[in-house]
Write an enzyme that holds these catalytic residues in place. Structure first.
Site, mmCIF file in Angstrom:
data_model
loop_
_atom_site.group_PDB
_atom_site.id
_atom_site.type_symbol
_atom_site.label_atom_id
_atom_site.label_comp_id
_atom_site.label_asym_id
_atom_site.label_seq_id
_atom_site.Cartn_x
_atom_site.Cartn_y
_atom_site.Cartn_z
ATOM 1 N N TRP A 169 43.574 28.817 51.390
ATOM 2 C CA TRP A 169 44.313 29.708 50.485
ATOM 3 C C TRP A 169 45.607 30.104 51.191
ATOM 4 O O TRP A 169 45.580 30.496 52.358
ATOM 5 C CB TRP A 169 43.450 30.935 50.177
ATOM 6 C CG TRP A 169 44.085 31.969 49.300
ATOM 7 C CD1 TRP A 169 44.740 31.755 48.120
ATOM 8 C CD2 TRP A 169 44.111 33.380 49.523
ATOM 9 N NE1 TRP A 169 45.166 32.950 47.607
ATOM 10 C CE2 TRP A 169 44.799 33.973 48.436
ATOM 11 C CE3 TRP A 169 43.605 34.216 50.534
ATOM 12 C CZ2 TRP A 169 45.003 35.332 48.332
ATOM 13 C CZ3 TRP A 169 43.812 35.573 50.428
ATOM 14 C CH2 TRP A 169 44.499 36.124 49.339
ATOM 15 N N ASP A 187 34.856 34.154 53.066
ATOM 16 C CA ASP A 187 35.642 34.593 51.912
ATOM 17 C C ASP A 187 34.886 34.170 50.649
ATOM 18 O O ASP A 187 34.720 32.972 50.384
ATOM 19 C CB ASP A 187 37.029 33.941 51.980
ATOM 20 C CG ASP A 187 37.964 34.480 50.898
ATOM 21 O OD1 ASP A 187 37.478 35.093 49.940
ATOM 22 O OD2 ASP A 187 39.192 34.258 51.022
ATOM 23 N N LYS A 235 37.970 37.724 39.640
ATOM 24 C CA LYS A 235 37.731 36.592 38.738
ATOM 25 C C LYS A 235 36.404 36.757 37.997
ATOM 26 O O LYS A 235 36.330 36.528 36.806
ATOM 27 C CB LYS A 235 37.683 35.266 39.506
ATOM 28 C CG LYS A 235 38.412 35.243 40.822
ATOM 29 C CD LYS A 235 39.841 34.849 40.722
ATOM 30 C CE LYS A 235 40.533 35.101 42.043
ATOM 31 N NZ LYS A 235 41.870 34.644 42.119
#
Ligand code: LMR
Length: 413
Positions: free
Chosen positions: A145, A226, A261
């Site tokens: 990311w 993560d 999300k």
């Protein structure tokens, strides 16, 4: 006198602001800014990781709306939350991420602090590690990311990479990953994507996770997981498997998770950092120090998003509704992956895009070059991240053909 271009009389020539360089645009959110400025009515944003429904709308989940109705009826005043957030929320996070029967949870070894999204969880963890484990380096996957490197560097760490994605096979470079992590000095912080690897969509298989866990333990590395996409690969339980296995190893583990999300609560900034400790006493000390990190950053977190998530996760009916809605998002993304592969196959029969259907989560590492990404933007108003990452969760039946036509055009000519 040209008043527009002369310095204001009060501005000293020596002010540090006079020589401040312009910062580069954010590699992901900068794409959204460019998208928003584009007047083309047929533009498509495949940049940022945001799920939109079959009509291209950002959904307000029914479970969230119902939780908000309940909260509104309470008409509660808005006091400060505790420094590390809403206790009910932190407990709900522990149950969801580690499982209600988690031995680590039951023995009081988990310390959770509500954070400003998953990014906030990473930042809390980074600041905490920098204060108490300052000599170590942080190793992230190649690619990772975009914000991982920037975030850990901003916290003061040297950031290195370990191989992860192999563009030749569109799969995992597992031999490279193991070989490189074997060289990591003891104490190195290793950032691992618990599921739905961002940007590649390529996840490790259970037996590969087992090898990584063994290596991490042998070499005394510190895993920082993560978990921003729990529920977007196989389901909320399966997607937490890597975290849960690490939590039972009796080594320090950090986990940042996000509800941006999975609850479609992007703007509420709801996430958490959990530190897995050796025992309750260690947990109390970690908690006290995390509170210092938070207090000196933003004092304490906002309440609304955490109240929504806690209200849903504490209620069986709302949780079942949430799981259904999350499952529908997961399924729609998978359907769009297959549709994308099928349409690309008919437009570009000589190219194989079948790997897109195998990837997990919101993204596809499309293999598009930087030049092709720029052409998509300039010629078709289709926005992707420079790395070639596209957000499959933003595709729908209305924009798919245009996206496929555009990709076919930039790949062929
Ligand atoms: C992404 O990767 O697009 C998302 O996680 C949003 C972000 O903050 O970058």
């Amino acid at each position: 006198m040209d008043t527009l271009h002369s310095p204001t009389p009060t501005m000293k020539e020596s002010s540090f602001l006079r020589t401040l360089p312009l910062a580069p645009k954010d590699p992901i959110l900068g794409v959204t800014e460019a998208f928003q400025a584009d007047p083309n009515g047929r533009k498509v944003n495949l940049g940022v990781g945001v799920y939109t429904d079959g009509q291209g709308r950002l959904p307000l989940l029914h479970c969230v709306a119902q939780a908000e109705d309940r909260l509104n009826q309470l008409k509660s005043a808005r006091g400060y939350l505790p420094i590390d957030g809403l206790n009910r929320y932190n407990l709900a996070v522990q149950k969801l991420v580690f499982g209600s029967h988690s031995p680590a949870l039951q023995s009081g070894r988990l310390v959770t602090a509500q954070s400003l999204g998953g990014t906030g969880g990473l930042k809390l963890g980074a600041d905490f590690l920098r204060r108490f484990h300052p000599e170590s380096e942080v190793w992230i996957s190649d690619p990772s990311w975009e914000n991982h490197r920037a975030l850990f560097e901003a916290a003061g760490f040297t950031v290195k990479t370990y191989p992860y994605y192999d563009p030749e096979t569109h799969g995992l470079d597992f031999a490279g990953l193991l070989h490189t992590l074997e060289q990591a000095p003891s104490g190195t912080i290793v950032v691992l994507h618990a599921c739905c690897h961002n940007p590649s969509g390529v996840d490790m298989r259970p037996e590969q996770w087992a090898d990584v866990r063994e290596l991490v333990a042998d070499r005394g590395l510190i895993p920082f997981l993560d978990l921003a996409y729990q529920g977007f690969a196989q389901g909320t339980e399966a997607d937490a498997a890597a975290v849960r296995e690490f939590a039972e190893m009796d080594i320090p583990v950090l986990v940042a998770n996000s509800f941006s999300k999975s609850f479609s609560l992007y703007g509420e900034r709801v996430g958490a950092l959990t530190v897995v400790c050796h025992d309750r006493d260690e947990a109390l000390r970690v908690q006290s120090q995390l509170r210092r990190v938070i207090r000196t950053n933003y004092s304490n977190p906002p309440s609304h998003g955490a109240l929504i998530v806690a209200t849903v996760l504490e209620d069986e009916t709302l949780t079942a509704l949430w799981e259904d809605e999350l499952g529908a998002m997961r399924l729609r993304i998978k359907t769009m992956r297959h549709a994308l592969v099928e349409q690309l196959k008919s437009r570009l029969p000589e190219d194989d895009f079948s790997f897109v259907a195998e990837q997990q989560g919101m993204f596809s590492f499309s293999g598009l070059t930087l030049a092709q990404v720029h052409r998509l933007r300039q010629e078709f108003s289709i926005y992707a991240v420079d790395s070639g990452r596209i957000c499959v969760a933003a595709l729908n039946d209305q924009n798919l053909s245009a996206v496929v036509e555009a990709i076919a055009c930039v790949v062929r000519t």
